[in-house]
Design an enzyme around this catalytic site. Structure first.
Site, PDB file in Angstrom:
ATOM      1  CE  LYS A 164       3.547   2.721  13.680  1.00 58.11           C
ATOM      2  NZ  LYS A 164       4.057   2.477  12.332  1.00 58.11           N
ATOM      3  N   PRO A 198      -5.224  -0.133  18.675  1.00 54.53           N
ATOM      4  CG  PRO A 198      -7.326  -0.877  17.975  1.00 54.53           C
ATOM      5  CD  PRO A 198      -6.571  -0.442  19.196  1.00 54.53           C
ATOM      6  CG  HIS A 208      -2.138  -0.872   1.003  1.00 59.43           C
ATOM      7  ND1 HIS A 208      -3.428  -0.403   1.069  1.00 59.43           N
ATOM      8  CD2 HIS A 208      -2.235  -2.179   0.689  1.00 59.43           C
ATOM      9  CE1 HIS A 208      -4.276  -1.388   0.819  1.00 59.43           C
ATOM     10  NE2 HIS A 208      -3.573  -2.489   0.593  1.00 59.43           N
ATOM     11  CE1 TYR A 247      -5.299   3.943   8.201  1.00 62.08           C
ATOM     12  CE2 TYR A 247      -5.951   3.777  10.502  1.00 62.08           C
ATOM     13  CZ  TYR A 247      -5.173   3.347   9.441  1.00 62.08           C
ATOM     14  OH  TYR A 247      -4.266   2.321   9.622  1.00 62.08           O
ATOM     15  CE1 TYR A 281      -1.337   3.685   9.134  1.00 56.13           C
ATOM     16  CE2 TYR A 281      -0.220   3.055   7.104  1.00 56.13           C
ATOM     17  CZ  TYR A 281      -1.287   2.932   7.984  1.00 56.13           C
ATOM     18  OH  TYR A 281      -2.298   2.043   7.710  1.00 56.13           O
TER      19      TYR A 281
HETATM   20  C1  DHB Z   1      -5.981  -2.903  10.188  1.00 52.48           C
HETATM   21  C2  DHB Z   1      -6.015  -2.653  11.550  1.00 52.48           C
HETATM   22  C3  DHB Z   1      -5.536  -1.461  12.028  1.00 52.48           C
HETATM   23  O1  DHB Z   1      -5.547  -1.203  13.336  1.00 52.48           O
HETATM   24  C4  DHB Z   1      -5.039  -0.497  11.174  1.00 52.48           C
HETATM   25  O2  DHB Z   1      -4.593   0.670  11.676  1.00 52.48           O
HETATM   26  C5  DHB Z   1      -4.997  -0.761   9.828  1.00 52.48           C
HETATM   27  C6  DHB Z   1      -5.473  -1.970   9.341  1.00 52.48           C
HETATM   28  C7  DHB Z   1      -6.505  -4.200   9.670  1.00 52.48           C
HETATM   29  O3  DHB Z   1      -6.915  -5.048  10.472  1.00 52.48           O
HETATM   30  O4  DHB Z   1      -6.518  -4.390   8.442  1.00 52.48           O
END
Ligand code: DHB
Length: 415
Positions: A301, A297, A77, A206, A389
């Protein structure tokens, strides 16, 4: 019951990403380990977690021979979209940071690591019980357990690696003081679903909205992963599919964007917590991954941090066993904690910038949105986001390491 005495150099408690990757890296350097876990292989491989691998995680896995499936089946990505007030703002990851991320779910990483360890004759004892860890402040620590066949084993070792996750037993072996646990809980959770539908977007979305945060991710051309902010104690089973979709639609649809919907095949509520245990070692016990720290989440990370910890720990153990010097083991915790706190800050920042306590504190809500405008509205802001990121290179502390070249690759991806 009579116990069998066995010996290894490193006893690794926990067969998650940290424990398996540590055992893989040590094997490359000719260091013996035994990995034990209470869970069976099928349970470990069914652990549904986040799906984003930082560039450095991928470089290290590819460079040490466990990245073939990431390259074949993962998706690189090169951007993410931040949606705020119905408008998308793209962050060009390689353009701003020289690095990308890969979408490749954690349970696939676990499958790859278990398969590689077994293929190379690695010693994994899964489905064990009655685990205890002894004498970590002596030169002869030991891990006792009952193996899957019911036999009692006393495994003596030079070093114990505590990779047994947030509810594991090893962290509690560090006495208080010196142990300090730093924690934050957030007043929200994530409602996560898997749905059988085509992707709604090529890149992750996001989304900030007046109804709260949502994240649109993917697993395959036919299965999508989505999350939305909910109450921390929400009962996922109580929601109808229509209620879930209407909540997601309200948060992300608009401005020409519409979710592609399908049957929901898995659901669950994920708590949001930040946690760090300091110090990360005690005597001959070294913690790595979730045993020492948990991130919320947002930004995915967790696994990446576990891999960075064990890359540093493996280099320190190489120095210890091959060069009879303990300097890198002594500094392991401090080296790891520098990255841990950077990732804690990033995960907290992404979480607080994208979530809102609906209707509660309008000053805070407007301030947060101004921060989103600040970050997305200038190249400096977007670069800060992209660099963090995609993740910093993993620290190379031992130039003699057999995987030094793979670690150098994690740095070469930086502009
Ligand atoms: C996913 C989970 C995340 O917390 C994130 O920031 C990006 C992707 C996922 O499960 O695909």
């Amino acid at each position: 019951m009579h116990a069998t005495n066995q010996r290894t150099q490193v006893a690794i408690v926990g067969a998650g990403p940290a424990g398996l990757m540590l055992s893989h890296l040590l094997a490359l350097s000719g260091i013996d380990s035994v990995v034990i876990d209470l869970r069976e292989r099928a349970d470990i491989e069914a652990t549904i977690r986040a799906g984003i691998l930082e560039q450095g995680t991928v470089d290290l896995m590819v460079g040490t021979g466990v990245g073939d499936r990431i390259l074949a089946q993962g998706t690189r990505h090169d951007g993410i979209e931040l949606r705020t007030r119905g408008e998308s703002r793209r962050i060009d990851l390689p353009g701003l940071s020289g690095r990308s991320v890969y979408l490749y779910p954690q349970h696939e990483v676990l499958k790859d690591l278990i398969a590689a360890r077994l293929e190379q004759g690695g010693d994994l004892r899964l489905g064990v019980s009655e685990v205890s860890v002894h004498d970590v402040t002596t030169d002869t620590p030991a891990v006792h357990f009952t193996d899957a066949d019911g036999a009692r084993v006393e495994l003596s070792c030079a070093v114990v690696a505590g990779c047994d996750g947030t509810r594991g037993l090893t962290r509690s072996l560090i006495p208080r003081p010196p142990r300090v646990e730093h924690s934050r809980t957030y007043p929200y959770g994530w409602f996560g679903i898997l749905t059988e539908a085509p992707p709604s977007s090529e890149e992750l979305v996001y989304a900030d909205s007046e109804h709260g945060f949502a994240l649109i991710s993917s697993r395959s051309p036919t299965v999508q992963r989505m999350y939305f902010q909910c109450e921390p104690g929400e009962d996922a089973g109580a929601w109808s599919e229509e209620r879930i979709w209407s909540e997601l639609r309200a948060r992300v649809n608009g401005d020409g964007f519409a979710l592609k919907e399908g049957p929901i095949i898995q659901r669950g509520v994920i708590p949001m917590r930040s946690h760090v245990c300091e110090p990360m070692s005690h005597g001959r016990l070294y913690l790595a991954g979730d045993a020492a720290h948990v991130v919320p989440p947002t930004g995915a990370k967790g696994l990446n941090l576990a891999v960075a910890d064990v890359a540093v720990l493996a280099q320190a153990l190489e120095r210890h066993f091959h060069q009879a010097a303990s300097d890198l083991l002594d500094s392991y915790g401090l080296t790891a904690l520098r990255r841990v706190w950077r990732a804690q800050h990033f995960s907290w920042w992404m979480t607080s910038m994208l979530h809102t306590e609906v209707g509660k504190d309008l000053f805070e809500d407007r301030r947060r949105r101004a921060e989103l405008d600040l970050v997305t509205g200038s190249e400096a802001g977007r670069t800060l986001l992209a660099e963090n990121y995609t993740g910093a290179p993993i620290t190379l502390t031992n130039p003699e390491s057999v995987f030094a070249e793979a670690l150098e690759a994690t740095a070469r991806h930086t502009l």
